[in-house]
Write a protein that holds these residues in place. Structure first.
Motif, PDB file in Angstrom:
ATOM      1  N   THR A   1      -9.317  16.279   4.851  1.00  0.00           N
ATOM      2  CA  THR A   1     -10.239  16.267   5.973  1.00  0.00           C
ATOM      3  C   THR A   1     -11.566  15.629   5.593  1.00  0.00           C
ATOM      4  OG1 THR A   1      -9.230  18.259   6.878  1.00  0.00           O
ATOM      5  CG2 THR A   1     -11.433  17.709   7.660  1.00  0.00           C
ATOM      6  N   PHE A   2     -12.067  15.929   4.395  1.00  0.00           N
ATOM      7  CA  PHE A   2     -13.380  15.443   4.004  1.00  0.00           C
ATOM      8  C   PHE A   2     -13.346  14.121   3.247  1.00  0.00           C
ATOM      9  CE2 PHE A   2     -13.929  20.039   4.517  1.00  0.00           C
ATOM     10  CZ  PHE A   2     -14.863  20.001   5.527  1.00  0.00           C
ATOM     11  N   LEU A   3     -12.221  13.747   2.689  1.00  0.00           N
ATOM     12  CA  LEU A   3     -12.174  12.537   1.872  1.00  0.00           C
ATOM     13  C   LEU A   3     -11.558  11.335   2.564  1.00  0.00           C
ATOM     14  CD1 LEU A   3     -11.206  14.066  -1.586  1.00  0.00           C
ATOM     15  CD2 LEU A   3     -13.450  13.397  -0.758  1.00  0.00           C
ATOM     16  N   LEU A   4     -11.150  11.495   3.809  1.00  0.00           N
ATOM     17  CA  LEU A   4     -10.577  10.341   4.516  1.00  0.00           C
ATOM     18  C   LEU A   4     -11.674   9.307   4.719  1.00  0.00           C
ATOM     19  CD1 LEU A   4      -8.364  11.969   7.260  1.00  0.00           C
ATOM     20  CD2 LEU A   4      -7.629  10.781   5.220  1.00  0.00           C
ATOM     21  N   ALA A   5     -11.467   8.144   4.181  1.00  0.00           N
ATOM     22  CA  ALA A   5     -12.450   7.082   4.353  1.00  0.00           C
ATOM     23  C   ALA A   5     -12.122   6.255   5.587  1.00  0.00           C
ATOM     24  CB  ALA A   5     -12.481   6.199   3.117  1.00  0.00           C
ATOM     25  N   LEU A   6     -10.823   6.109   5.839  1.00  0.00           N
ATOM     26  CA  LEU A   6     -10.403   5.304   6.972  1.00  0.00           C
ATOM     27  C   LEU A   6      -9.037   5.786   7.406  1.00  0.00           C
ATOM     28  CD1 LEU A   6     -10.800   2.750   8.752  1.00  0.00           C
ATOM     29  CD2 LEU A   6      -9.557   1.510   6.996  1.00  0.00           C
ATOM     30  N   VAL A   7      -8.843   5.967   8.680  1.00  0.00           N
ATOM     31  CA  VAL A   7      -7.540   6.350   9.187  1.00  0.00           C
ATOM     32  C   VAL A   7      -7.087   5.262  10.136  1.00  0.00           C
ATOM     33  CG1 VAL A   7      -6.235   8.069  10.464  1.00  0.00           C
ATOM     34  CG2 VAL A   7      -8.111   8.790   9.002  1.00  0.00           C
ATOM     35  N   ILE A   8      -5.909   4.712   9.828  1.00  0.00           N
ATOM     36  CA  ILE A   8      -5.373   3.633  10.644  1.00  0.00           C
ATOM     37  C   ILE A   8      -4.198   4.191  11.416  1.00  0.00           C
ATOM     38  CG2 ILE A   8      -4.356   1.340  10.618  1.00  0.00           C
ATOM     39  CD1 ILE A   8      -5.671   0.977   7.860  1.00  0.00           C
ATOM     40  N   GLY A   9      -4.283   4.173  12.715  1.00  0.00           N
ATOM     41  CA  GLY A   9      -3.194   4.702  13.530  1.00  0.00           C
ATOM     42  C   GLY A   9      -2.834   3.745  14.640  1.00  0.00           C
ATOM     43  N   SER A  10      -1.762   4.045  15.315  1.00  0.00           N
ATOM     44  CA  SER A  10      -1.397   3.225  16.458  1.00  0.00           C
ATOM     45  C   SER A  10      -2.411   3.478  17.561  1.00  0.00           C
ATOM     46  CB  SER A  10       0.015   3.575  16.919  1.00  0.00           C
ATOM     47  OG  SER A  10       0.054   4.927  17.309  1.00  0.00           O
ATOM     48  N   GLY A  11      -2.570   2.516  18.427  1.00  0.00           N
ATOM     49  CA  GLY A  11      -3.526   2.676  19.518  1.00  0.00           C
ATOM     50  C   GLY A  11      -4.919   2.220  19.160  1.00  0.00           C
ATOM     51  N   ALA A  12      -5.108   1.585  18.003  1.00  0.00           N
ATOM     52  CA  ALA A  12      -6.430   1.136  17.608  1.00  0.00           C
ATOM     53  C   ALA A  12      -6.748  -0.256  18.148  1.00  0.00           C
ATOM     54  CB  ALA A  12      -6.547   1.127  16.093  1.00  0.00           C
TER      55      ALA A  12
ATOM     56  N   MET B   1       0.836  -1.159   0.000  1.00  0.00           N
ATOM     57  CA  MET B   1       0.000   0.000   0.000  1.00  0.00           C
ATOM     58  C   MET B   1       0.893   1.238   0.000  1.00  0.00           C
ATOM     59  SD  MET B   1      -3.188   0.374   2.569  1.00  0.00           S
ATOM     60  CE  MET B   1      -3.707  -1.296   2.572  1.00  0.00           C
ATOM     61  N   LYS B   2       0.631   2.169  -0.844  1.00  0.00           N
ATOM     62  CA  LYS B   2       1.499   3.335  -0.864  1.00  0.00           C
ATOM     63  C   LYS B   2       0.995   4.389   0.101  1.00  0.00           C
ATOM     64  CE  LYS B   2      -0.795   5.201  -4.895  1.00  0.00           C
ATOM     65  NZ  LYS B   2      -0.689   5.571  -6.257  1.00  0.00           N
ATOM     66  N   ARG B   3       1.908   5.164   0.655  1.00  0.00           N
ATOM     67  CA  ARG B   3       1.608   6.206   1.614  1.00  0.00           C
ATOM     68  C   ARG B   3       1.223   7.478   0.892  1.00  0.00           C
ATOM     69  NH1 ARG B   3       6.546   6.889   5.106  1.00  0.00           N
ATOM     70  NH2 ARG B   3       7.028   4.930   4.207  1.00  0.00           N
ATOM     71  N   ASN B   4       0.243   8.163   1.448  1.00  0.00           N
ATOM     72  CA  ASN B   4      -0.174   9.444   0.886  1.00  0.00           C
ATOM     73  C   ASN B   4       0.396  10.565   1.733  1.00  0.00           C
ATOM     74  OD1 ASN B   4      -1.777   8.183  -1.029  1.00  0.00           O
ATOM     75  ND2 ASN B   4      -3.474   8.003   0.410  1.00  0.00           N
ATOM     76  N   LYS B   5       1.071  11.528   1.118  1.00  0.00           N
ATOM     77  CA  LYS B   5       1.571  12.696   1.833  1.00  0.00           C
ATOM     78  C   LYS B   5       0.537  13.796   1.704  1.00  0.00           C
ATOM     79  CE  LYS B   5       6.383  11.582   1.414  1.00  0.00           C
ATOM     80  NZ  LYS B   5       7.690  11.997   1.023  1.00  0.00           N
ATOM     81  N   ILE B   6       0.342  14.534   2.785  1.00  0.00           N
ATOM     82  CA  ILE B   6      -0.674  15.572   2.796  1.00  0.00           C
ATOM     83  C   ILE B   6       0.011  16.923   2.862  1.00  0.00           C
ATOM     84  CG2 ILE B   6      -2.633  16.495   4.063  1.00  0.00           C
ATOM     85  CD1 ILE B   6      -3.166  13.673   5.036  1.00  0.00           C
TER      86      ILE B   6
ATOM     87  N   ARG C   1     -11.308   3.119   1.131  1.00  0.00           N
ATOM     88  CA  ARG C   1     -12.020   1.843   1.154  1.00  0.00           C
ATOM     89  C   ARG C   1     -11.474   0.880   0.096  1.00  0.00           C
ATOM     90  NH1 ARG C   1     -16.559   0.660   3.811  1.00  0.00           N
ATOM     91  NH2 ARG C   1     -16.974   2.834   4.194  1.00  0.00           N
ATOM     92  N   GLN C   2     -11.121   1.389  -1.082  1.00  0.00           N
ATOM     93  CA  GLN C   2     -10.589   0.535  -2.145  1.00  0.00           C
ATOM     94  C   GLN C   2      -9.251  -0.091  -1.733  1.00  0.00           C
ATOM     95  OE1 GLN C   2     -10.012   2.487  -5.911  1.00  0.00           O
ATOM     96  NE2 GLN C   2      -9.109   0.690  -6.848  1.00  0.00           N
ATOM     97  N   GLN C   3      -8.386   0.678  -1.104  1.00  0.00           N
ATOM     98  CA  GLN C   3      -7.102   0.138  -0.657  1.00  0.00           C
ATOM     99  C   GLN C   3      -7.289  -0.929   0.423  1.00  0.00           C
ATOM    100  OE1 GLN C   3      -5.530   4.042   0.292  1.00  0.00           O
ATOM    101  NE2 GLN C   3      -3.886   3.762  -1.204  1.00  0.00           N
TER     102      GLN C   3
END
Length: 183
Positions: A15-26, A1-6, A81-83
């Motif tokens: 802010t509005f198009l994030l479908a899923l945010v995966i972070g530590s602590g989940a 999976m490639k990383r997206n830089k913001i 979601r596609q990724q």
């Protein structure tokens, strides 16, 4: 999976198009509920509540820099979601267990069937088949049922989850053979 830089210019879109945010602590989140967003994203979203335009912009600038830094350090991963669906397809056939992150993005249902194509096929030692699939998985036949026609690259394959961890693979509409994922 490639990383997206913001970048700063993309903060509102991100802010509005994030479908899923995966972070530590989940870890430990309820399986039926998606995990809460990471603090770095919550802090960015909180900037929307600031009434003063200059203060709001300063907040967005600071929090966007923090989000970009977290992404560069791989402390946070942003996936649509596609990724996530591609990742789920890539691990089909492995016993990976349930994940609130994958369940939330994939509608909560474990995949029971994978439609793909053959990229390579060869005979195994026991006169069965070893078939490499387009998603990157390699499957080995574990029953002695013969295929009427040899699998060829490009043929359609349907992999169906059976009971007790078994999988049935139908190549080009032929009767299914029992297989297990080996890679």
């Amino acid at each position: 999976m490639k990383r997206n830089k913001i970048s700063r210019s993309g903060v509102f879109a991100a802010t509005f198009l994030l479908a899923l945010v995966i972070g530590s602590g989940a870890q430990g989140a309820d399986k039926r509920q998606p995990p809460p967003p990471p603090k770095v994203l919550s802090d960015l979203l909180a900037c929307r509540q600031i009434a003063d335009p200059a203060a709001r912009l300063a907040c967005f600038d600071a929090q966007t820099a923090a989000l970009a830094s977290a992404a560069e350090r791989s402390d946070i991963l942003v996936a649509d979601r596609q990724q996530v669906e591609e990742a789920r397809r890539g691990v089909f056939g492995y016993a990976v267990g349930s994940s609130p992150l994958l369940d939330a993005a994939g509608g909560g249902a474990e995949a029971k069937r994978l439609d793909t194509t053959v990229i390579a096929a060869r005979r195994s030692r026991g006169d069965g088949w070893i078939i490499a699939m387009a998603e990157g998985g390699t499957w080995e036949q574990i029953d002695s049922k013969p295929l009427a026609l040899s699998p060829k690259p490009g043929q359609k394959v349907a992999i169906t989850k059976g009971s007790l961890g078994s999988y049935f693979v139908s190549v080009d509409g032929q009767a299914a053979i029992k297989m297990r994922r080996i890679q």
